[in-house]
Design a protein around this motif. Sequence first.
Motif, PDB file in Angstrom:
ATOM      1  N   GLY A 135       0.816  -1.215   0.000  1.00  0.00           N
ATOM      2  CA  GLY A 135       0.000   0.000   0.000  1.00  0.00           C
ATOM      3  C   GLY A 135       0.845   1.258   0.000  1.00  0.00           C
ATOM      4  O   GLY A 135       0.522   2.246  -0.667  1.00  0.00           O
ATOM      5  N   ILE A 136       1.951   1.243   0.750  1.00  0.00           N
ATOM      6  CA  ILE A 136       2.867   2.385   0.745  1.00  0.00           C
ATOM      7  C   ILE A 136       3.458   2.583  -0.645  1.00  0.00           C
ATOM      8  O   ILE A 136       3.576   3.704  -1.142  1.00  0.00           O
ATOM      9  N   MET A 137       3.805   1.464  -1.292  1.00  0.00           N
ATOM     10  CA  MET A 137       4.279   1.551  -2.675  1.00  0.00           C
ATOM     11  C   MET A 137       3.182   2.112  -3.581  1.00  0.00           C
ATOM     12  O   MET A 137       3.442   2.847  -4.529  1.00  0.00           O
ATOM     13  N   GLY A 138       1.939   1.749  -3.252  1.00  0.00           N
ATOM     14  CA  GLY A 138       0.811   2.247  -4.030  1.00  0.00           C
ATOM     15  C   GLY A 138       0.659   3.756  -3.929  1.00  0.00           C
ATOM     16  O   GLY A 138       0.199   4.405  -4.871  1.00  0.00           O
ATOM     17  N   ILE A 139       1.023   4.319  -2.783  1.00  0.00           N
ATOM     18  CA  ILE A 139       0.983   5.779  -2.650  1.00  0.00           C
ATOM     19  C   ILE A 139       1.936   6.418  -3.648  1.00  0.00           C
ATOM     20  O   ILE A 139       1.592   7.392  -4.337  1.00  0.00           O
ATOM     21  N   CYS A 140       3.146   5.862  -3.743  1.00  0.00           N
ATOM     22  CA  CYS A 140       4.102   6.370  -4.741  1.00  0.00           C
ATOM     23  C   CYS A 140       3.516   6.252  -6.139  1.00  0.00           C
ATOM     24  O   CYS A 140       3.641   7.166  -6.967  1.00  0.00           O
ATOM     25  N   ASN A 141       2.865   5.116  -6.408  1.00  0.00           N
ATOM     26  CA  ASN A 141       2.271   4.868  -7.713  1.00  0.00           C
ATOM     27  C   ASN A 141       1.176   5.872  -8.026  1.00  0.00           C
ATOM     28  O   ASN A 141       1.110   6.423  -9.135  1.00  0.00           O
ATOM     29  N   LYS A 142       0.319   6.135  -7.046  1.00  0.00           N
ATOM     30  CA  LYS A 142      -0.845   6.985  -7.305  1.00  0.00           C
ATOM     31  C   LYS A 142      -0.503   8.475  -7.278  1.00  0.00           C
ATOM     32  O   LYS A 142      -1.170   9.277  -7.913  1.00  0.00           O
ATOM     33  N   VAL A 143       0.520   8.871  -6.520  1.00  0.00           N
ATOM     34  CA  VAL A 143       0.985  10.260  -6.614  1.00  0.00           C
ATOM     35  C   VAL A 143       1.447  10.530  -8.037  1.00  0.00           C
ATOM     36  O   VAL A 143       1.131  11.569  -8.648  1.00  0.00           O
ATOM     37  N   ALA A 144       2.176   9.566  -8.608  1.00  0.00           N
ATOM     38  CA  ALA A 144       2.583   9.685 -10.009  1.00  0.00           C
ATOM     39  C   ALA A 144       1.363   9.686 -10.918  1.00  0.00           C
ATOM     40  O   ALA A 144       1.323  10.396 -11.928  1.00  0.00           O
ATOM     41  N   GLY A 145       0.347   8.869 -10.535  1.00  0.00           N
ATOM     42  CA  GLY A 145      -0.877   8.817 -11.333  1.00  0.00           C
ATOM     43  C   GLY A 145      -1.652  10.124 -11.319  1.00  0.00           C
ATOM     44  O   GLY A 145      -2.353  10.443 -12.286  1.00  0.00           O
ATOM     45  N   ILE A 146      -1.552  10.879 -10.233  1.00  0.00           N
ATOM     46  CA  ILE A 146      -2.184  12.202 -10.179  1.00  0.00           C
ATOM     47  C   ILE A 146      -1.478  13.148 -11.137  1.00  0.00           C
ATOM     48  O   ILE A 146      -2.105  13.913 -11.883  1.00  0.00           O
ATOM     49  N   LEU A 147      -0.147  13.092 -11.133  1.00  0.00           N
ATOM     50  CA  LEU A 147       0.640  14.017 -11.943  1.00  0.00           C
ATOM     51  C   LEU A 147       0.588  13.690 -13.428  1.00  0.00           C
ATOM     52  O   LEU A 147       0.553  14.600 -14.269  1.00  0.00           O
ATOM     53  N   ALA A 148       0.585  12.392 -13.777  1.00  0.00           N
ATOM     54  CA  ALA A 148       0.722  11.987 -15.174  1.00  0.00           C
ATOM     55  C   ALA A 148      -0.350  12.577 -16.099  1.00  0.00           C
ATOM     56  O   ALA A 148      -0.009  13.202 -17.113  1.00  0.00           O
ATOM     57  N   PRO A 149      -1.664  12.395 -15.808  1.00  0.00           N
ATOM     58  CA  PRO A 149      -2.655  12.959 -16.728  1.00  0.00           C
ATOM     59  C   PRO A 149      -2.646  14.477 -16.762  1.00  0.00           C
ATOM     60  O   PRO A 149      -2.949  15.078 -17.800  1.00  0.00           O
ATOM     61  N   LEU A 150      -2.289  15.111 -15.618  1.00  0.00           N
ATOM     62  CA  LEU A 150      -2.254  16.574 -15.600  1.00  0.00           C
ATOM     63  C   LEU A 150      -1.091  17.102 -16.441  1.00  0.00           C
ATOM     64  O   LEU A 150      -1.253  18.055 -17.216  1.00  0.00           O
ATOM     65  N   VAL A 151       0.074  16.440 -16.319  1.00  0.00           N
ATOM     66  CA  VAL A 151       1.250  16.883 -17.080  1.00  0.00           C
ATOM     67  C   VAL A 151       1.069  16.614 -18.569  1.00  0.00           C
ATOM     68  O   VAL A 151       1.192  17.517 -19.401  1.00  0.00           O
ATOM     69  N   LEU A 152       0.774  15.345 -18.918  1.00  0.00           N
ATOM     70  CA  LEU A 152       0.632  15.019 -20.335  1.00  0.00           C
ATOM     71  C   LEU A 152      -0.595  15.691 -20.931  1.00  0.00           C
ATOM     72  O   LEU A 152      -0.562  16.151 -22.087  1.00  0.00           O
TER      73      LEU A 152
END
Length: 435
Positions: A135-152
């Motif tokens: 789950g902690i790894m998932g936080i890293c994954n989902k923080v990136a997931g928040i940024l990815a669609p906004l950036v691209l």
Amino acid sequence: MLKKFPLAVIGILFFIFGFVTWLNSTLVPFLKIACELNNFESYFVTFMFYIAYFVFAMPSARVIDRIGYRRSISVGLGIMAAGAALFVPAALTRYYMFFLSGLFLMGTGLALLQTAANPYAAVLGSPQTAARRIGIMGICNKVAGILAPLVLGSLTLKDVDAVSARIGNPALPAAEKAGILDDLALQSLVPYLCIVAALAILALFVRVVSLPDIERQGDPEQGAGLSADKREKDSVFRHGGLWGGVLALFFYVGAEVVSVDSLVNYAVSLQVSAYSAKMFPALSMVAFLIGYLIGIAGIPRWFSQRTALVLSSVGCLVVLTAALSVSGLASVYILAWLGLTNAMIWPAVWGIALEGLGKNTSSGSSLLVMAIVGGALIPLLFGHLVDLGGYQRAYLLLYPCYAVILAYALWGNPKKRYLWGPRIKGEKEVQRIKI
């Protein structure tokens, strides 16, 4: 302290997983316009990305056994960089197969990385808290997931509505239409060049850091010294909880990909601009993040990882029903909150399915990674259903997905030889779930 550094490195890798994976939520609507695709064709983006997991998951386990975890991670990052580099000729030619080939290579690299990374999070600590670490790894994954669609999305979707309006003019000459779409495709060039550079740097970093091997962790009685009969009993094929986990992950990954990657196109179908609609995948990732935080705080203090799986799958069915009970933009907002109930399914299934595998951990991990093929097949079927009957009807596809996960949470027994078959002689009964 010795375990914290490897987990920090794995956390960085999970950030990369998330960023690259959830770029697809923006790439699907972008390529639908740039390459003039229907809904079914546009979901070949997810098909090619996730089918690579199925094809290369078992070979990935062999690669890890041959060259070790650290080198495998570095090789996986290099393969992903090569896949991202294919977006250069793809953007220059606007040839859909180049885009799909790049996505397939990126999925191949991720298959190797996922096979290596998830066991680290599961094994470096108590089995009872494996879901919390993942789950902690998932936080890293989902923080990136928040940024990815906004950036691209900021780089690729800013002109897509104007482009759609212009190319929709039947009087527009074919040559001018092609030029407009070529210019649109070029907008993907810079972000993917940045991804190539980041992946190459990270691959070099992993080569010089020290990561422990986990291939042989587990019961010291497991291994070559066992009799043929005991080795057969210890085979990965006799762990029913693992196979149930494979089935559950197949349907979960498909449902998760649909619940996120469809949001932009669903909102666009409701007359929301594509540039504005990029917020919905990011909102879903925020919901995921909240769900992970609840899981990390609650496991095992308030509930077990199996109980978390029961509550999550039931919650998904409730949220899905609520979303399909309303129409318009409210339905999109509710669907985005599937991220909250989806959050702990992945880590809980991994924690339960890998329990007790010992030396078979890498093989079990590769089988679970193969289940990610659900992200290739289920979204493709979803896109076809959208073309046939619209989004509301297509989302009914998620009901059986979550029902299978709930069945595994309630009856899938990691101590049984097969998923719901007889337990192996001499093993203790598994305690009933307390909810």
